[in-house]
Design a protein around this motif. Structure first.
Motif, short mmCIF file in Angstrom:
data_model
loop_
_atom_site.label_atom_id
_atom_site.label_comp_id
_atom_site.label_asym_id
_atom_site.label_seq_id
_atom_site.Cartn_x
_atom_site.Cartn_y
_atom_site.Cartn_z
N THR A 35 11.94 15.89 -15.12
CA THR A 35 13.03 15.91 -16.10
C THR A 35 12.93 17.03 -17.12
O THR A 35 13.94 17.47 -17.65
CB THR A 35 13.09 14.56 -16.85
OG1 THR A 35 11.83 14.31 -17.46
CG2 THR A 35 13.45 13.42 -15.91
N VAL A 36 11.72 17.49 -17.43
CA VAL A 36 11.52 18.55 -18.43
C VAL A 36 10.43 19.49 -17.92
O VAL A 36 9.40 19.03 -17.43
CB VAL A 36 11.09 17.97 -19.80
CG1 VAL A 36 10.83 19.08 -20.81
CG2 VAL A 36 12.13 17.00 -20.33
N GLU A 37 10.65 20.80 -18.05
CA GLU A 37 9.62 21.77 -17.68
C GLU A 37 9.10 22.45 -18.93
O GLU A 37 9.79 22.52 -19.96
CB GLU A 37 10.15 22.81 -16.70
CG GLU A 37 11.22 23.71 -17.29
CD GLU A 37 11.71 24.78 -16.31
OE1 GLU A 37 12.14 25.85 -16.80
OE2 GLU A 37 11.69 24.54 -15.10
N PHE A 38 7.88 22.95 -18.84
CA PHE A 38 7.25 23.66 -19.95
C PHE A 38 6.84 25.05 -19.48
O PHE A 38 5.94 25.19 -18.65
CB PHE A 38 6.03 22.88 -20.47
CG PHE A 38 6.39 21.54 -21.02
CD1 PHE A 38 6.85 21.40 -22.32
CD2 PHE A 38 6.30 20.41 -20.22
CE1 PHE A 38 7.20 20.16 -22.82
CE2 PHE A 38 6.65 19.17 -20.71
CZ PHE A 38 7.10 19.04 -22.02
N ARG A 39 7.50 26.07 -20.04
CA ARG A 39 7.18 27.46 -19.73
C ARG A 39 6.28 28.02 -20.82
O ARG A 39 6.55 27.84 -22.00
CB ARG A 39 8.45 28.31 -19.65
CG ARG A 39 9.30 28.00 -18.46
CD ARG A 39 10.54 28.91 -18.37
NE ARG A 39 11.34 28.49 -17.25
CZ ARG A 39 11.18 28.92 -16.01
NH1 ARG A 39 10.28 29.83 -15.75
NH2 ARG A 39 11.95 28.46 -15.03
N ASP A 40 5.25 28.73 -20.41
CA ASP A 40 4.39 29.41 -21.37
C ASP A 40 5.06 30.69 -21.85
O ASP A 40 6.13 31.07 -21.36
CB ASP A 40 3.02 29.70 -20.75
CG ASP A 40 2.13 28.45 -20.68
OD1 ASP A 40 2.52 27.41 -21.23
OD2 ASP A 40 1.06 28.55 -20.07
N ALA A 41 4.44 31.39 -22.78
CA ALA A 41 5.01 32.61 -23.35
C ALA A 41 5.30 33.67 -22.29
O ALA A 41 6.21 34.48 -22.45
CB ALA A 41 4.07 33.18 -24.42
N GLY A 43 6.57 33.10 -19.47
CA GLY A 43 7.71 32.65 -18.67
C GLY A 43 7.35 31.80 -17.47
O GLY A 43 8.22 31.32 -16.76
N VAL A 44 6.06 31.59 -17.23
CA VAL A 44 5.62 30.81 -16.08
C VAL A 44 5.59 29.32 -16.44
O VAL A 44 5.10 28.94 -17.50
CB VAL A 44 4.21 31.27 -15.62
CG1 VAL A 44 3.69 30.40 -14.49
CG2 VAL A 44 4.25 32.73 -15.20
N VAL A 45 6.15 28.51 -15.56
CA VAL A 45 6.11 27.05 -15.75
C VAL A 45 4.71 26.57 -15.44
O VAL A 45 4.21 26.75 -14.33
CB VAL A 45 7.14 26.34 -14.85
CG1 VAL A 45 7.01 24.82 -14.98
CG2 VAL A 45 8.55 26.77 -15.18
N ARG A 46 4.07 25.97 -16.43
CA ARG A 46 2.72 25.45 -16.24
C ARG A 46 2.62 23.96 -16.56
O ARG A 46 1.54 23.41 -16.66
CB ARG A 46 1.73 26.25 -17.09
CG ARG A 46 1.57 27.67 -16.56
CD ARG A 46 0.27 28.31 -17.02
NE ARG A 46 0.11 29.62 -16.41
CZ ARG A 46 0.69 30.75 -16.87
NH1 ARG A 46 1.46 30.72 -17.94
NH2 ARG A 46 0.48 31.89 -16.24
N GLY A 47 3.79 23.33 -16.70
CA GLY A 47 3.78 21.90 -16.94
C GLY A 47 5.16 21.31 -16.78
O GLY A 47 6.17 22.03 -16.84
N PHE A 48 5.21 20.02 -16.54
CA PHE A 48 6.48 19.31 -16.49
C PHE A 48 6.23 17.84 -16.75
O PHE A 48 5.11 17.35 -16.67
CB PHE A 48 7.22 19.53 -15.16
CG PHE A 48 6.58 18.83 -13.98
CD1 PHE A 48 7.00 17.56 -13.61
CD2 PHE A 48 5.59 19.45 -13.24
CE1 PHE A 48 6.42 16.92 -12.52
CE2 PHE A 48 5.01 18.82 -12.16
CZ PHE A 48 5.43 17.54 -11.80
N VAL A 49 7.31 17.15 -17.09
CA VAL A 49 7.30 15.70 -17.30
C VAL A 49 8.33 15.12 -16.37
O VAL A 49 9.36 15.75 -16.09
CB VAL A 49 7.64 15.35 -18.77
CG1 VAL A 49 7.83 13.87 -18.96
CG2 VAL A 49 6.55 15.86 -19.70
#
Length: 155
Positions: A35-41, A43-49
């Motif tokens: 449902t939610v992604e987390f991009r680092d500075a 721009g790479v996605v390194r997490g999600f919920v």
């Protein structure tokens, strides 16, 4: 007067080494829906919920952290609940169909338990709300009731 009461578990966060592999595995095993992604500075996605059917408002998060994933290998930080032993047997059949190795159904401290590992070796537990009524308090590693919770200290 305001009480300090919790309102549940917001989310569980699991460290992983490979986000795509974990996404695929948790989708297949638990029906995870991101449902939610987390991009680092960079721009790479390194997490999600994501949401997992049956967990209600509690979500499960994943974060790339190889050192933490290695440190948690073999550890069981969370036990997901099922209602009955029959539900646990259904999960065992589901895992068998997926080729996921798991323990036999275990008579744990209070209820029945099924144990299996995620792709990074995190031990996941499925534990029944139903109790089996067997006193396991004499067995090493099993739970024993605390009679004085306010005065209890580990020894």
């Amino acid at each position: 007067m305001t009480t300090r009461e919790l309102a549940g578990v917001h989310h569980v966060k699991i460290p992983v080494t490979d986000l795509a592999r974990s996404l695929g595995w948790y989708r297949q095993v638990f029906g995870l829906r991101p449902t939610v992604e987390f991009r680092d500075a960079d721009g790479v996605v390194r997490g999600f919920v994501g949401d997992v059917p049956g967990l209600g408002a509690t979500t499960v998060g994943f974060r790339v952290n190889p050192a933490a994933a290695e440190g948690c290998r073999g550890f069981d930080p969370v036990s997901f609940a099922v209602h009955t032993r029959d539900d646990l047997e259904a999960w065992a059949s589901h895992l068998d169909r997926l080729g996921v190795r798991h323990s036999p159904v275990i008579e744990a401290s209070i209820g029945w338990l099924l144990v299996f590992d995620d792709p990074d070796g995190l031990a996941l537990h499925l534990y029944t709300w139903a109790e089996h009524g067997i006193d396991q308090s004499h067995r090493p590693g099993y739970g024993r009731a605390i009679t004085d919770p306010d005065g209890w200290q580990p020894n």
